[in-house]
Write an enzyme that holds these catalytic residues in place. Structure first.
Site, PDB file in Angstrom:
ATOM      1  N   THR A 213       0.848  -1.192   0.000  1.00  0.00           N
ATOM      2  CA  THR A 213       0.000   0.000   0.000  1.00  0.00           C
ATOM      3  C   THR A 213       0.883   1.241   0.000  1.00  0.00           C
ATOM      4  OG1 THR A 213      -1.921   1.024   1.067  1.00  0.00           O
ATOM      5  CG2 THR A 213      -0.220   0.158   2.532  1.00  0.00           C
ATOM      6  N   ASN A 214       0.310   2.382   0.370  1.00  0.00           N
ATOM      7  CA  ASN A 214       1.050   3.646   0.401  1.00  0.00           C
ATOM      8  C   ASN A 214       0.609   4.456   1.610  1.00  0.00           C
ATOM      9  OD1 ASN A 214      -1.345   5.300  -0.495  1.00  0.00           O
ATOM     10  ND2 ASN A 214      -1.105   3.975  -2.294  1.00  0.00           N
ATOM     11  N   ARG A 215       1.098   5.677   1.733  1.00  0.00           N
ATOM     12  CA  ARG A 215       0.872   6.472   2.943  1.00  0.00           C
ATOM     13  C   ARG A 215      -0.409   7.317   2.905  1.00  0.00           C
ATOM     14  NH1 ARG A 215       5.439   6.530   6.129  1.00  0.00           N
ATOM     15  NH2 ARG A 215       7.370   5.857   5.120  1.00  0.00           N
ATOM     16  N   ALA A 280      -4.987   7.267  -3.844  1.00  0.00           N
ATOM     17  CA  ALA A 280      -3.619   6.907  -4.229  1.00  0.00           C
ATOM     18  C   ALA A 280      -3.640   5.432  -4.616  1.00  0.00           C
ATOM     19  CB  ALA A 280      -2.655   7.164  -3.079  1.00  0.00           C
TER      20      ALA A 280
END
Length: 406
Positions: A213-215, A280
């Site tokens: 995943t991402n932030r 995102a």
């Protein structure tokens, strides 16, 4: 501009232990731009003094219809004519019974009877009183008469036990009132329009335990959904995050992966007027999904993952658009304008919102943002550092000014 800006709001306060919460609600309404006046029952004055409401609102409080400093005006009629929105909070069983049956024996109830403004009723009472058939019958009558009634909360009551009848917290009341008022205000900028917003960081599973995943926190997307709703739109929020409160009046569609996000966006896209892709989206996913937890290799060696590209949702939908106005986001750490312009052109977007997430207070997880707005054949516009709600408003106002609704 808030839907409450310069609205004339009369708050009718009746006598209950929850009367003090009306003070908090009034303060919140005033912060939203409303001009608030108060009418009280005699019982309400036993819990909170009229002077307290008068000091808070800086407006005279109507308590006794026979006391007036202006003989040319009938107190309750003057207040009723002034009122644009009326809120009965807390609305006791007694007040509800009087209003449902058209009784007007004090300043508060005569004002209620005399006004033609929309009326919003927020009941609060003991759970047995709320469940009483007479109270339920009166509430049904209020609804039949066109009044808007909020269901009370369930929780600890003044009597020391839990039950339904508790006054909802002021922030929940304000959210409900705002959404109700939006529905009654046809001249808002996005009234009658459908805005689809995506939010949060997608997750691509490695095995039943782990994922890539991402932030992204999803806060920017949620701010966009909230502001779009406040501007009158029907809003579909397709969310890859679950920890944020859903804005009142917004339809939430939960997703996790890029693939599920694409499916959900495609479903909502056909009748959308504006698509804002604030999510995102993971650019890659594992080529194969392990059916069991991946164990550490013997000898603690390195683990090699093979990844494949995920669908480019933004490019796909922008290529399929007919009347829709498509907004994309670009979170960059270097060469902001060069990378953003390339994305704007390559994906054929109407508006690209770019931000440098390496800068303090910008981008992921925070409550503030600073963005540069890029549109085809126009000069970039960079905002000041501001709350994500303020940035959301700028983005949507830019889309409207750019012809998104034409």
């Amino acid at each position: 501009m808030s839907v409450w800006t310069k609205r004339h709001v009369t708050v009718v306060v009746s006598g209950g232990i929850a009367s003090y919460k009306a003070l908090v609600l009034i303060r919140s309404l005033m912060k939203q731009g409303a001009v608030v006046r108060v009418a009280m029952t005699a019982h309400a004055a036993e819990f909170v003094t009229p002077l307290t409401f008068q000091t808070l609102t800086q407006q005279p409080v109507v308590l006794d219809e026979f006391t007036t400093t202006d003989p040319q005006h009938v107190v309750h009629v003057a207040l009723a004519d002034w009122t644009e929105v009326m809120v009965l909070v807390p609305a006791t069983a007694n007040l509800i019974a009087k209003v449902a049956n058209g009784l007007a024996d004090d300043a508060a109830t005569t004002t209620v009877l005399a006004t033609t403004a929309p009326k919003f009723v927020v009941p609060a009472m003991n759970s047995h009183m709320y469940a009483n058939p007479a109270t339920q019958r009166n509430l049904e009558q209020l609804t039949a008469d066109g009044l808007h009634v909020l269901t009370p909360a369930t929780g600890m009551l003044a009597e020391g036990y839990a039950g339904q009848g508790r006054l909802p917290e002021p922030e929940a009341i304000l959210a409900w009132l705002t959404d109700q008022l939006i529905q009654l205000t046809p001249d808002l900028p996005l009234a009658g329009r459908h805005v689809v917003v995506t939010a949060g960081g997608t997750r691509e599973a490695l095995d039943p335990v782990r994922f890539i995943t991402n932030r992204s926190s999803g806060k920017m997307g949620y701010a966009l959904a909230q502001v779009a709703r406040e501007m009158g739109a029907t809003v579909t929020l397709i969310s890859a995050t679950t920890h944020l409160p859903v804005p009142t009046g917004v339809t939430i569609v939960p997703v996790d992966s890029a693939s599920s996000l694409l499916t959900a966006v495609r479903t909502a896209f056909d009748d959308a007027d504006i698509l804002v892709m604030a999510a995102a989206v993971s650019d890659y996913r594992p080529t194969e999904l392990a059916t069991q937890k991946i164990k550490k290799p013997a000898g603690h060696g390195d683990l090699m993952l093979q990844l494949t590209e995920t669908p480019d949702i933004l490019k796909t939908l922008a290529a399929e658009k007919k009347h829709q106005y498509v907004v994309g986001f670009a979170a960059e750490t270097q060469d902001l304008l060069a990378n953003a312009n390339r994305k704007l052109t390559h994906k054929k977007l109407d508006l690209l919102v770019a931000n440098d997430v390496s800068q303090p207070g910008v981008g992921f997880n925070g409550d503030t943002n600073q963005v540069t707005l890029l549109r085809p054949h126009q000069q970039p516009v960079t905002t000041e550092l501001a709350s994500k709600t303020a940035i959301a408003k700028i983005i949507l106002e830019t889309a409207i000014a750019d012809g998104a609704l034409n």
